[in-house]
Design a protein around this motif. Structure first.
Motif, short mmCIF file in Angstrom:
data_model
loop_
_atom_site.label_atom_id
_atom_site.label_comp_id
_atom_site.label_asym_id
_atom_site.label_seq_id
_atom_site.Cartn_x
_atom_site.Cartn_y
_atom_site.Cartn_z
N MET A 110 -14.58 5.21 -9.54
CA MET A 110 -13.15 5.27 -9.28
C MET A 110 -12.91 5.42 -7.79
O MET A 110 -13.64 6.12 -7.09
N LEU A 111 -11.90 4.73 -7.31
CA LEU A 111 -11.44 4.86 -5.93
C LEU A 111 -10.04 5.45 -5.95
O LEU A 111 -9.22 5.10 -6.80
N GLU A 112 -9.78 6.34 -5.01
CA GLU A 112 -8.45 6.94 -4.93
C GLU A 112 -8.00 7.01 -3.47
O GLU A 112 -8.83 7.22 -2.57
N ARG A 113 -6.71 6.83 -3.27
CA ARG A 113 -6.12 7.02 -1.94
C ARG A 113 -4.61 7.22 -2.08
O ARG A 113 -4.01 6.85 -3.11
N THR A 114 -4.04 7.79 -1.04
CA THR A 114 -2.59 7.92 -0.97
C THR A 114 -2.07 6.99 0.13
O THR A 114 -2.60 6.97 1.24
N TYR A 115 -1.08 6.22 -0.23
CA TYR A 115 -0.45 5.32 0.75
C TYR A 115 1.05 5.60 0.72
O TYR A 115 1.72 5.33 -0.29
N GLN A 116 1.53 6.18 1.84
CA GLN A 116 2.93 6.62 1.90
C GLN A 116 3.22 7.55 0.72
O GLN A 116 2.59 8.59 0.58
N ASP A 117 4.14 7.18 -0.18
CA ASP A 117 4.43 8.05 -1.32
C ASP A 117 3.76 7.55 -2.60
O ASP A 117 4.16 7.94 -3.71
N GLU A 118 2.78 6.71 -2.46
CA GLU A 118 2.11 6.10 -3.62
C GLU A 118 0.72 6.69 -3.82
O GLU A 118 0.02 7.03 -2.86
N GLU A 119 0.32 6.77 -5.08
CA GLU A 119 -1.05 7.12 -5.45
C GLU A 119 -1.71 5.86 -6.00
O GLU A 119 -1.22 5.27 -6.98
N SER A 156 -4.19 0.41 -10.11
CA SER A 156 -2.89 0.94 -10.52
C SER A 156 -2.21 1.59 -9.32
O SER A 156 -2.84 2.28 -8.52
N VAL A 157 -0.91 1.35 -9.20
CA VAL A 157 -0.11 1.89 -8.09
C VAL A 157 0.99 2.75 -8.71
O VAL A 157 1.85 2.25 -9.44
N HIS A 158 0.94 4.06 -8.42
CA HIS A 158 1.88 5.02 -9.01
C HIS A 158 2.87 5.53 -7.96
O HIS A 158 2.50 5.75 -6.80
N LYS A 159 4.10 5.72 -8.38
CA LYS A 159 5.13 6.36 -7.55
C LYS A 159 5.70 7.55 -8.33
O LYS A 159 6.54 7.38 -9.21
N LYS A 160 5.18 8.73 -8.01
CA LYS A 160 5.60 9.94 -8.71
C LYS A 160 5.47 9.72 -10.22
O LYS A 160 4.51 9.15 -10.70
N ASP A 161 6.45 10.18 -10.98
CA ASP A 161 6.42 9.98 -12.42
C ASP A 161 7.12 8.67 -12.78
O ASP A 161 7.90 8.13 -12.01
N LYS A 209 1.69 -15.01 -3.39
CA LYS A 209 1.22 -14.67 -2.05
C LYS A 209 1.74 -13.29 -1.62
O LYS A 209 1.01 -12.52 -0.98
N SER A 210 2.96 -12.98 -2.00
CA SER A 210 3.54 -11.69 -1.62
C SER A 210 2.79 -10.53 -2.29
O SER A 210 2.57 -9.48 -1.67
N PHE A 211 2.37 -10.71 -3.53
CA PHE A 211 1.63 -9.64 -4.20
C PHE A 211 0.20 -9.52 -3.63
O PHE A 211 -0.35 -8.41 -3.57
N HIS A 212 -0.38 -10.62 -3.22
CA HIS A 212 -1.68 -10.55 -2.54
C HIS A 212 -1.55 -9.73 -1.26
O HIS A 212 -2.43 -8.90 -0.95
N LYS A 213 -0.48 -9.97 -0.52
CA LYS A 213 -0.24 -9.20 0.71
C LYS A 213 0.03 -7.74 0.39
O LYS A 213 -0.42 -6.83 1.11
N TYR A 214 0.73 -7.50 -0.71
CA TYR A 214 1.05 -6.14 -1.17
C TYR A 214 -0.26 -5.35 -1.39
O TYR A 214 -0.37 -4.19 -0.96
N LEU A 215 -1.24 -5.96 -2.03
CA LEU A 215 -2.52 -5.29 -2.27
C LEU A 215 -3.34 -5.15 -0.99
O LEU A 215 -4.00 -4.13 -0.77
N GLU A 216 -3.28 -6.16 -0.15
CA GLU A 216 -4.05 -6.11 1.10
C GLU A 216 -3.61 -4.93 1.97
O GLU A 216 -4.46 -4.22 2.54
N ILE A 217 -2.33 -4.72 2.05
CA ILE A 217 -1.81 -3.60 2.84
C ILE A 217 -2.31 -2.26 2.30
O ILE A 217 -2.56 -1.32 3.04
N ARG A 218 -2.53 -2.20 1.01
CA ARG A 218 -2.98 -0.96 0.36
C ARG A 218 -4.51 -0.84 0.31
O ARG A 218 -5.03 0.08 -0.32
N GLY A 219 -5.20 -1.75 0.97
CA GLY A 219 -6.64 -1.64 1.11
C GLY A 219 -7.47 -2.53 0.22
O GLY A 219 -8.70 -2.50 0.27
N ILE A 220 -6.83 -3.34 -0.61
CA ILE A 220 -7.58 -4.24 -1.50
C ILE A 220 -7.69 -5.59 -0.81
O ILE A 220 -6.81 -6.45 -0.88
#
Length: 253
Positions: A110-119, A156-161, A209-220
């Motif tokens: 498992m990999l974990e990180r916090t990005y801004q307000d996201e888990e 998985s990208v979580h924002k609070k509950d 393409k936008s979702f690929h960029k979305y993941l890239e920014i988050r480290g994927i």
């Protein structure tokens, strides 16, 4: 062997009778007494020799199927120790953005990180290694991918509950392919089936393409998955060796 032994004993008995006859001629003993003495001597002489005796030497114990299995397992352990770099510790790059949670004996990490307000959580599976077989029915892009090793990811990208995004991806050496995207609602009961949207490849190209960029920014990104590919190959070698030793312990018990 038994028949020859009988013949030898018969000859010995005859010689004993001949001796008795000779003694009868040269002494005052009665023929009946000497005859009885000769017979007794013959029986006493052969009393320690079994009449129909077969070899009592125990045959060598043949190895059981479990012993054969144990030898094969030990040979495989030795081979794995010699050929696999199971003790190698993959150095984590300095810019690797995730915390690695690697539990021994597990198929995934498992990999974990916090990005801004996201888990962000990533489940990394064992790599799919190249087999050298290609499907002629695939298109050019798919054929090129089948010639490369890959690593499956569940992100998985979580924002609070509340709801969260879930991506099913495959990491190749130079690109990351998104196979599926869905919005998960943790409040749904087991008997409720959520609509997960259309297939990702059917979405508008700009949206893809936008979702690929979305993941890239988050480290994927490819640099991340390339490291994970090597990491999981080493993990596979370690887990295989542990598994073999567990098999050996079970068979020995």
């Amino acid at each position: 062997m038994a028949f020859n032994s009988i013949l030898r004993k018969s000859g010995s008995f005859a010689r004993a009778l001949a001796v008795a006859g000779q003694l009868t001629k040269n002494s005052n003993l009665g023929h009946r007494s000497l005859h009885f003495t000769a017979i007794n001597q013959h029986q006493h002489k052969d009393s320690f020799v079994p009449r129909f005796h077969f070899s009592s030497v125990a045959s060598k114990k043949k190895p059981t199927s479990d012993e054969n299995l144990l030898r094969v397992i030990e040979s495989e352990i030795e081979c794995a120790q010699e050929t696999d770099d199971h003790n190698a510790a993959e150095e984590v790059p300095g810019n690797f953005p995730f915390k690695i949670i690697d539990s021994p004996g597990q198929q995934t990490i498992m990999l974990e990180r916090t990005y801004q307000d996201e888990e962000i959580k990533v489940e990394v599976h064992m790599p799919d290694l190249v087999t050298g077989e290609e499907n002629d029915d695939d298109n050019d892009n798919q054929s090129e991918r089948t010639a490369q090793s890959s690593i499956p990811l569940s992100i998985s990208v979580h924002k609070k509950d509340g709801p969260y995004l879930e991506f099913n991806c495959v990491g190749y050496p130079d690109e990351i392919v998104i196979d599926g995207l869905s919005v998960k609602n943790p409040d749904l009961t087991e008997d409720q089936v959520a609509y997960e949207g259309p297939g990702f490849q059917t979405l508008d190209e700009n949206l893809q393409k936008s979702f690929h960029k979305y993941l890239e920014i988050r480290g994927i990104k490819p640099s991340t998955t390339n490291f994970l590919h090597e990491y999981m190959i080493n993990k596979d070698s370690k887990e295989y060796l542990v598994w073999l030793n567990k098999l050996k312990s079970f068979v020995q018990a």
